[in-house]
Design a protein around this motif. Structure first.
Motif, short mmCIF file in Angstrom:
data_model
loop_
_atom_site.label_atom_id
_atom_site.label_comp_id
_atom_site.label_asym_id
_atom_site.label_seq_id
_atom_site.Cartn_x
_atom_site.Cartn_y
_atom_site.Cartn_z
N GLN A 168 71.59 30.81 34.62
CA GLN A 168 72.03 29.77 33.70
C GLN A 168 71.69 28.38 34.25
OE1 GLN A 168 76.15 29.92 32.58
NE2 GLN A 168 76.00 28.12 31.29
N VAL A 169 71.92 28.17 35.53
CA VAL A 169 71.57 26.89 36.15
C VAL A 169 70.07 26.64 36.00
CG1 VAL A 169 71.39 25.65 38.35
CG2 VAL A 169 73.49 26.89 37.79
N ALA A 170 69.28 27.66 36.29
CA ALA A 170 67.82 27.52 36.18
C ALA A 170 67.41 27.26 34.73
CB ALA A 170 67.13 28.77 36.73
N GLY A 171 67.98 28.02 33.81
CA GLY A 171 67.64 27.85 32.40
C GLY A 171 67.99 26.46 31.88
N ASN A 172 69.10 25.91 32.33
CA ASN A 172 69.48 24.56 31.93
C ASN A 172 68.57 23.51 32.56
OD1 ASN A 172 71.60 25.56 30.41
ND2 ASN A 172 73.12 25.24 32.00
N GLY A 173 68.00 23.82 33.73
CA GLY A 173 67.13 22.87 34.41
C GLY A 173 65.73 22.79 33.85
N VAL A 174 65.25 23.88 33.25
CA VAL A 174 63.86 23.92 32.75
C VAL A 174 63.56 22.78 31.78
CG1 VAL A 174 62.21 25.27 31.38
CG2 VAL A 174 63.50 26.37 33.22
N PRO A 175 64.34 22.55 30.73
CA PRO A 175 63.98 21.46 29.81
C PRO A 175 64.07 20.07 30.46
CG PRO A 175 66.04 22.51 29.12
CD PRO A 175 65.48 23.32 30.26
N ILE A 176 64.96 19.92 31.42
CA ILE A 176 65.06 18.64 32.13
C ILE A 176 63.78 18.38 32.91
CG2 ILE A 176 66.28 17.39 33.96
CD1 ILE A 176 68.82 18.97 33.02
N ILE A 177 63.30 19.39 33.61
CA ILE A 177 62.07 19.24 34.39
C ILE A 177 60.88 19.01 33.45
CG2 ILE A 177 60.48 20.38 35.99
CD1 ILE A 177 63.01 21.88 37.08
N GLU A 178 60.84 19.72 32.33
CA GLU A 178 59.75 19.52 31.37
C GLU A 178 59.74 18.09 30.85
OE1 GLU A 178 60.57 22.67 28.58
OE2 GLU A 178 59.40 24.13 29.75
N GLN A 179 60.91 17.54 30.59
CA GLN A 179 61.00 16.15 30.13
C GLN A 179 60.53 15.19 31.23
OE1 GLN A 179 64.95 14.62 29.32
NE2 GLN A 179 64.14 13.37 27.65
N GLN A 180 60.91 15.46 32.46
CA GLN A 180 60.47 14.63 33.58
C GLN A 180 58.95 14.65 33.70
OE1 GLN A 180 62.64 16.36 36.84
NE2 GLN A 180 64.48 15.17 36.43
N LEU A 181 58.36 15.82 33.55
CA LEU A 181 56.90 15.94 33.62
C LEU A 181 56.23 15.12 32.52
CD1 LEU A 181 56.58 19.70 34.53
CD2 LEU A 181 55.54 17.81 35.81
N GLN A 182 56.75 15.20 31.31
CA GLN A 182 56.18 14.45 30.19
C GLN A 182 56.32 12.95 30.41
OE1 GLN A 182 58.33 16.01 26.85
NE2 GLN A 182 56.92 17.72 26.56
N GLN A 183 57.49 12.52 30.84
CA GLN A 183 57.73 11.10 31.05
C GLN A 183 56.86 10.56 32.18
OE1 GLN A 183 61.96 11.23 31.68
NE2 GLN A 183 62.41 11.00 29.51
N GLY A 184 56.75 11.30 33.26
CA GLY A 184 55.91 10.86 34.38
C GLY A 184 54.45 10.80 34.01
N SER A 185 53.99 11.79 33.27
CA SER A 185 52.59 11.82 32.84
C SER A 185 52.27 10.63 31.95
CB SER A 185 52.31 13.13 32.10
OG SER A 185 50.98 13.17 31.67
N ALA A 186 53.21 10.25 31.11
CA ALA A 186 52.99 9.10 30.21
C ALA A 186 52.87 7.78 30.97
CB ALA A 186 54.15 9.01 29.21
N LEU A 187 53.38 7.74 32.19
CA LEU A 187 53.31 6.51 32.99
C LEU A 187 52.00 6.38 33.76
CD1 LEU A 187 56.95 6.47 34.39
CD2 LEU A 187 56.01 5.04 32.55
N LEU A 188 51.29 7.49 33.92
CA LEU A 188 50.03 7.47 34.67
C LEU A 188 48.90 6.91 33.81
CD1 LEU A 188 49.99 10.94 36.46
CD2 LEU A 188 49.72 8.73 37.58
N PRO A 189 47.94 6.23 34.44
CA PRO A 189 46.73 5.85 33.68
C PRO A 189 46.07 7.12 33.15
CG PRO A 189 46.79 4.75 35.81
CD PRO A 189 47.90 5.75 35.80
N SER A 190 45.48 7.04 31.98
CA SER A 190 44.93 8.24 31.33
C SER A 190 43.90 8.96 32.19
CB SER A 190 44.32 7.88 29.97
OG SER A 190 43.27 6.94 30.14
N SER A 191 43.16 8.24 33.01
CA SER A 191 42.17 8.90 33.87
C SER A 191 42.82 9.79 34.91
CB SER A 191 41.28 7.86 34.56
OG SER A 191 42.07 7.02 35.39
N LEU A 192 44.05 9.45 35.34
CA LEU A 192 44.75 10.27 36.32
C LEU A 192 45.53 11.40 35.65
CD1 LEU A 192 46.14 7.54 38.74
CD2 LEU A 192 44.25 9.10 39.14
N SER A 193 46.14 11.15 34.50
CA SER A 193 46.96 12.17 33.85
C SER A 193 46.13 13.29 33.26
CB SER A 193 47.88 11.56 32.81
OG SER A 193 47.13 10.96 31.77
#
Length: 121
Positions: free
Chosen positions: A94-119
Motif C-alpha cells: 500500500q505504501v508503494a502503491g501510494n508512492g507511485v503516482p507521487i513519483i510519476e508527478q515528480q518525474l513529469q514536473q522535473g522533466s518540464a523544467l529541463l531544456p527540451s534538448s536535455l529532456s
C-alpha cells in the motif's frame, strides 16, 4: 540553484520524500512483524552524484540537478511500482502503491523544467 522554479521543485521533492520516508518507516512494524529499518547511509552512487553537484559550475547546476533527480526518481519509481504489484507485505504494498503516482508527478514536473534538448534524452 539559480532558478526559482527549480528551487520550488527541489523543496517539493524534499518535502514529499520526507513524508514518504516517514510513512514507510511507520509501516515497518505492526503487531504481526517487525522489519529492520533500512540504512540511512548514502550509496556510493548517490555520494558521487552529490559530489558532482557540489563541484559543478553554478550555470550548470540546475540542469545537472534535474537530470540526476530524474535518474533517482526513475529508480524509485521502478522499486515502488514493482513492490506495489508484486510485494509480499500488504502494508508495504500500500505504501508503494501510494508512492507511485507521487513519483510519476515528480518525474513529469522535473522533466518540464529541463531544456527540451536535455529532456528528450
Amino acid at each position: 540553484s539559480q532558478r526559482s522554479d527549480v528551487k520550488d521543485y527541489a523543496r517539493r521533492i524534499i518535502s514529499e520524500s520526507q513524508t514518504s520516508q516517514q510513512t514507510l518507516m511507520a509501516s515497518l512494524s505492526n503487531d504481526q512483524r517487525k522489519i529492520a529499518r533500512p540504512s540511512t547511509r548514502l550509496s556510493a552512487e548517490r555520494a558521487s552524484m552529490l559530489k558532482m553537484l557540489r563541484s559543478t559550475p553554478r550555470g550548470s547546476f540546475d540542469n545537472l540537478y534535474l537530470t540526476q533527480s530524474a535518474q533517482v526518481q526513475q529508480g524509485n519509481w521502478a522499486t515502488y511500482k514493482g513492490y506495489a504489484e508484486d510485494g509480499a507485505d500488504q502494508s508495504l504494498k500500500q505504501v508503494a502503491g501510494n508512492g507511485v503516482p507521487i513519483i510519476e508527478q515528480q518525474l513529469q514536473q522535473g522533466s518540464a523544467l529541463l531544456p527540451s534538448s536535455l529532456s528528450a534524452n
